[in-house]
Enzyme design. Structure first.
Site, short mmCIF file in Angstrom:
data_model
loop_
_atom_site.label_atom_id
_atom_site.label_comp_id
_atom_site.label_asym_id
_atom_site.label_seq_id
_atom_site.Cartn_x
_atom_site.Cartn_y
_atom_site.Cartn_z
N HIS A 265 30.31 48.98 37.16
CA HIS A 265 30.81 47.23 37.02
C HIS A 265 30.99 46.96 38.51
CE1 HIS A 265 32.62 44.15 36.29
NE2 HIS A 265 33.50 44.08 36.30
N ASP A 267 32.59 43.86 40.58
CA ASP A 267 32.90 42.75 40.42
C ASP A 267 32.16 42.48 41.90
OD1 ASP A 267 34.93 42.85 38.61
OD2 ASP A 267 36.34 44.27 39.91
N ASP A 377 33.73 42.63 31.49
CA ASP A 377 35.23 42.99 31.78
C ASP A 377 36.01 41.22 32.11
OD1 ASP A 377 37.30 43.57 33.21
OD2 ASP A 377 36.69 43.72 35.14
#
Length: 1007
Positions: A265, A267, A377
């Site tokens: 993941h 961001d 998320d």
């Protein structure tokens, strides 16, 4: 026999820590390192490699905040090492310590390794610190692009810090160089380490007195006996033999099954700027590619078309390698969106464009049709999303975030999620409750223990790999997965693709449970309000894009003007990137939001150019009316799908006479009167009466007030920019202080002071005479405070209707259940409406998202409703100066029904524009169905010149009508969001027979 298990466990832990782990990399030898610091922003390899490098010693400080230092590492294997490498017992590696914080996978310095020829080898992370050296060569040379990113809150303390802003970050070095060593990695000891860690992990999760736990404990004890502390390498095989029976014991037939998907993941911005995310992707993706070369069964899933485009543009060599692995089937693009966006605040067309842009990119560049939406998320999920997912030709959805709920636990992990129109999407919440698992025993035990569908299905997905700041899977994780393929005491682990998991899960759950409505995150409610400028930029950009596409398409069809497709595509991509779930929600460092504001300003300027050029074509190409007058007249262009001030929807016409509006002073305040309302404002600028003159109905509650400024202390329990906790209601900070109230022109102007901030409000009757418009200018100078604007309305509402994408959602106003009580702050887009049978009140806005609606006791009996909008917050992490300065908000308070609310939302957000010319007929119009609204008009993505129309039913009821082209059409077809014909479509695509909130895309050919 006494129980000595605690002593045995202590011995097992120390044996691993003090004997096995240090022996994995042995022997070791230091390597000379030279460095060159880039003076400003990052530079390409070719430029850095040609610079003059200077020695960098172990312990020497390096790396200003957000800086880049290039390292050149050169040396050779010590004598006698090559023989062990050639014998296959060892691998030669470099181990790099940039000054890493031990045990922390990200949020600090990182590196990207290059060959002397400029090819990328892999990334360097705190827990992935090695570089494999080529076999058959004693000499080596590599370059490392080392990024000295600040450690911003890696301990999750989230204290205010200046390093998130380049202007205040300073230039002092952040790190002390830990040095580079050349090592031999002992294959046998590494394998023992993985065996040992796998079994030792089970001790933490197996029942205390279970036979399996006892067997594992004694196997590790025997291995400790077999291991010679003076010769770990030489005795590793004996220790592994002692562990072999325990590792060979198969899982039970009822063991949970884990579909393990490699994941990282990343961001797209957060505690680092967008430019650093580009480099994070390069580091992580090159690590993954390196692992794929080593492990043929390793599969990796990555979302966000934007991140692939960054690689294509900035690291074409990495992108080509990704493309090859995608074709092989081991690298899996997922998500189908441009970024992992927020889904609460993007408008309907913007959320649709996330899929148009994302899926379109994957199809064109990688030849892949993504079918699952991957949003682990984001901070809650709109009830409109299932329909948008279905309209994008996707059929599955994955998230983990709802496991963060503070109050309630979701009752399902695999289920059907139903949206506002009735569309359903197969959904999975990984019960592991993490999107960055290490496949350790604790994680897998949690997945098995929490799985809500156990007994019906025994399958769940576990994304594994270091995330948030990137890094991804490691070789240790993959080795662990191999050992847990069929291991007693552990779920069975299979490395697999997400689409294979979803296919299997659907087969095992042919009739899953259904969850209807939004997936509300009972956490992070402050993200609806933090960083108001970013949110205002998003709202303005969305509506400018609507205008630009509509008028450019109209100019192209009517007059043959060139349609700026490439320019619009790039502007859309910019806006979609800013909708990432740590940018639009306001939870990033100052640098990120400063850049977002700059990007929004650029987008606005370019879109205004497109709009102006298109309107000039339309006004100039329309002959003046044949009414005996000379020259042209003022023409008002309306891009809204509803009539505004007498100007037809999505067309232009001559302005008619406006309703009369008046303002007068009374002994204790002011009166504003329009065609449809009469408003009384007291000397504080608060609305004490709003009469709907058509019905005589009072909208303001007895003894209640509207337009009340309220300031609260805002000190969340955990994370400043993210959270708004219910206890804010118990800490009001006093009423505003009015310094001036006067009439200016047609407006009442009131000046306030509240806290340390100044507020000026202008109240006037709207041009159509049916609403009071309120402009609020706030010069904000608070810290950890919340500013709300409150209205007490005389409506006994059971629910509040909040606009979301392509419709609205109704939420209970009461707090009867824990689920209701947890929704104390909610999202609405352009309007919020409360009603009772026969009467309703709307509060519309031009940039606000956070709201709360509550029931109050009514003076004289009964109940009333309080509607409040959250205007501003002042969090101190991650941006200690968040939202300081001047903000301007526009609101409209009116009466009427849902469609009136919709009209007010469009009016506030789509200002009309004037030109000299004649009327311009709409490019398309809807006949016979006032609740069917056109949300987008554009030319087709494929450059064919076809007109694409996106429309939806807005009231929440059935609607019949017809879409009428205002040009010579050559057939029409219903399509998905990507403008491909639907398999099941009506024969007459222009005949509208819509379900409540149904979303429709129509592609119309031009004759």
């Amino acid at each position: 026999m006494h129980d000595d298990s605690a002593l045995v466990e202590a011995r097992i832990a120390r044996t691993h820590r003090d004997r096995i782990a240090p022996a994995i990399r042995s022997p070791r030898a230091p390597v000379a390192v030279e460095a060159w610091e880039a003076p400003g922003e990052p530079v390409p390899f070719a430029e850095a490699a040609g610079r003059a490098f200077s020695p960098l010693e172990r312990g020497e400080p390096w790396g200003r905040p957000w800086g880049t230092t290039w390292l050149r590492v050169r040396g050779s294997l010590p004598g006698g090492w090559r023989e062990r490498v050639e014998a296959g017992t060892h691998e030669a590696e470099l181990v790099v310590d940039l000054g890493f914080t031990p045990g922390q996978p990200g949020f600090q310095s990182e590196g990207l390794v290059y060959t002397p020829q400029g090819s990328v080898l892999k990334g360097l992370e705190p827990l992935n610190d090695w570089i494999a050296l080529p076999a058959g060569e004693d000499g080596f040379e590599v370059y490392i692009e080392a990024a000295s990113n600040p450690d911003v809150g890696s301990d999750w303390s989230f204290r205010p810090t200046p390093v998130g802003d380049r202007a205040t970050a300073g230039d002092d070095p952040l790190y002390r160089f830990g040095g580079v060593e050349v090592v031999l990695r002992d294959r046998a000891v590494f394998a023992l380490d993985r065996d040992w860690t796998t079994l030792a992990g089970l001790l933490a999760v197996l029942p205390e007195r279970s036979p399996r736990r006892a067997g594992v404990l004694r196997a590790l004890e025997r291995a400790s006996d077999a291991l010679d502390p003076d010769d770990v390498a030489g005795s590793a095989a004996d220790a592994r033999a002692a562990l072999a029976p325990a590792l060979a014991s198969s899982a039970t037939g009822s063991a949970h099954r884990v579909a393990a998907v490699g994941h990282a993941h990343i961001d797209s911005a957060w505690l680092w700027p967008v430019r650093e995310t580009v480099r994070k992707c390069a580091r992580t993706f090159s690590n993954v590619l390196d692992l794929m070369d080593r492990y043929p069964d390793f599969v990796f899933a990555a979302s966000s078309a934007q991140q692939y485009l960054w690689m294509q543009e900035s690291y074409p060599e990495i992108f080509d390698r990704i493309r090859a692995r995608v074709a092989e089937g081991r690298w899996v693009p997922v998500g189908g969106m441009w970024v992992e966006s927020d889904t609460n605040m993007p408008g309907g067309e913007a959320l649709a464009r996330q899929f148009v842009a994302g899926k379109g990119y994957f199809l064109r560049e990688l030849g892949v049709e993504t079918t699952e939406v991957w949003l682990p998320d984001s901070f809650g999920y709109s009830a409109a999303l299932p329909q948008i997912v279905a309209a994008s030709a996707s059929d599955s959805f994955l998230t983990q975030k709802i496991s963060w709920n503070e109050t309630n636990v979701m009752p399902h992990h695999t289920f059907l999620w139903e949206g506002i129109d009735g569309s359903r999407v197969f959904t999975h919440f990984p019960p592991v409750d993490r999107y960055n698992s290490d496949l350790g025993a604790v994680d897998l035990d949690r997945a098995e223990r929490q799985h809500a569908e156990r007994g019906i299905s025994d399958l769940s997905l576990v994304p594994f790999g270091f995330g948030d700041g990137g890094g991804g899977p490691t070789r240790e994780m993959i080795e662990t997965a191999h050992r847990k393929r069929d291991l007693e005491g552990s779920p069975r682990v299979e490395l697999t693709r997400p689409d294979d998991f979803f296919a299997q899960a659907k087969a095992e759950l042919p009739a899953p449970s259904t969850w209807s409505g939004e997936l509300y995150l009972e956490f992070h409610r402050g993200t609806y309000t933090s960083q108001a400028r970013t949110k205002a930029g998003n709202r303005r950009s969305e509506h400018l894009l609507r205008e630009a596409e509509l008028w450019a398409a109209t100019a192209a069809v009517r007059h043959g003007a060139a349609y700026p497709a490439d320019r619009l595509r790039d502007l859309w991509r910019t806006v979609l990137l800013q909708q990432f779930h740590d940018i639009l929600p306001g939870s990033s460092i100052a640098w990120v939001h400063q850049q977002a504001e700059e990007e929004y300003a650029r987008v606005a300027a370019e879109l205004e150019e497109i709009v102006d050029a298109s309107l000039d074509v339309l006004a100039g190409g329309t002959p003046p009316p044949d009414d005996g007058t000379s020259g042209r007249e003022d023409v008002v262009f309306n891009a809204a799908p509803v009539t505004v001030d007498g100007v037809a929807a999505m067309a232009a016409g001559h302005p008619g006479a406006r309703p009369r509006a008046g303002v007068s002073r009374t002994d204790d305040g002011f009166v504003l009167e329009g065609e449809g309302i009469r408003v009384v404002v007291d000397a504080r600028g608060e609305i004490v009466s709003l009469i709907d003159t058509a019905t005589g109905r009072e909208a303001i509650a007895p003894e209640g007030r509207g337009n009340v400024l309220q300031l609260f202390r805002d000190t969340p329990n955990q994370w400043d920019a993210w959270d708004l906790d219910h206890h804010f209601n118990r800490t009001p900070q006093g009423a505003s202080r009015v310094s001036s109230a006067r009439i200016e022109g047609d407006a009442v102007v009131v000046e306030h002071e509240i806290g340390r901030s100044a507020v000026t409000q202008r109240l006037r009757i709207a041009p159509h005479g049916l609403a009071v418009d309120i402009e609020t200018t706030v010069d904000w100078h608070e810290r950890q405070k919340l500013l709300k604007l409150s209205f007490d309305v005389d409506v006994l509402a059971d629910t509040a209707a909040s606009e979301i994408q392509f419709g609205h959602v109704r939420r209970p106003v009461h707090a009867n259940t824990s689920w209701d009580a947890a929704r104390f702050e909610t999202v609405a887009h352009r309007w919020l409406h409360v009603d009772e049978p026969g009467f309703g009140v709307t509060l519309a806005n031009d940039r606000v998202y956070g709201h709360d609606v509550t029931r109050r006791e009514r003076a004289g009996g009964g109940g009333t409703t309080r509607v409040r909008e959250s205007l501003l917050r002042a969090p101190v992490f991650p941006d200690p100066s968040a939202d300081q300065g001047v903000h301007v908000f526009r609101h409209a308070l009116s009466t009427g029904g849902i469609l009136d609310a919709v009209a007010e939302g469009y009016r506030l957000n789509l200002p009309t524009r004037s030109r000299r010319g004649g009327p311009v007929e709409p490019l398309v119009r809807v006949e016979g169905a006032p609740s069917v609204l056109v949300e987008a008009v554009k030319l087709a993505e494929d450059g064919s010149g076809d007109v694409v129309v996106r429309l939806y039913e807005a009231r929440g009821g059935r609607a019949r009508g017809r879409l009428v082209p205002g040009f010579a059409a050559a057939g029409a077809v219903r399509t998905d969001l990507l403008e491909r014909p639907l398999d099941h479509r009506p024969d007459d695509a222009l005949a509208l027979d819509l379900r409540p909130f149904e979303l429709v895309t129509v592609r119309i050919g031009r004759a």
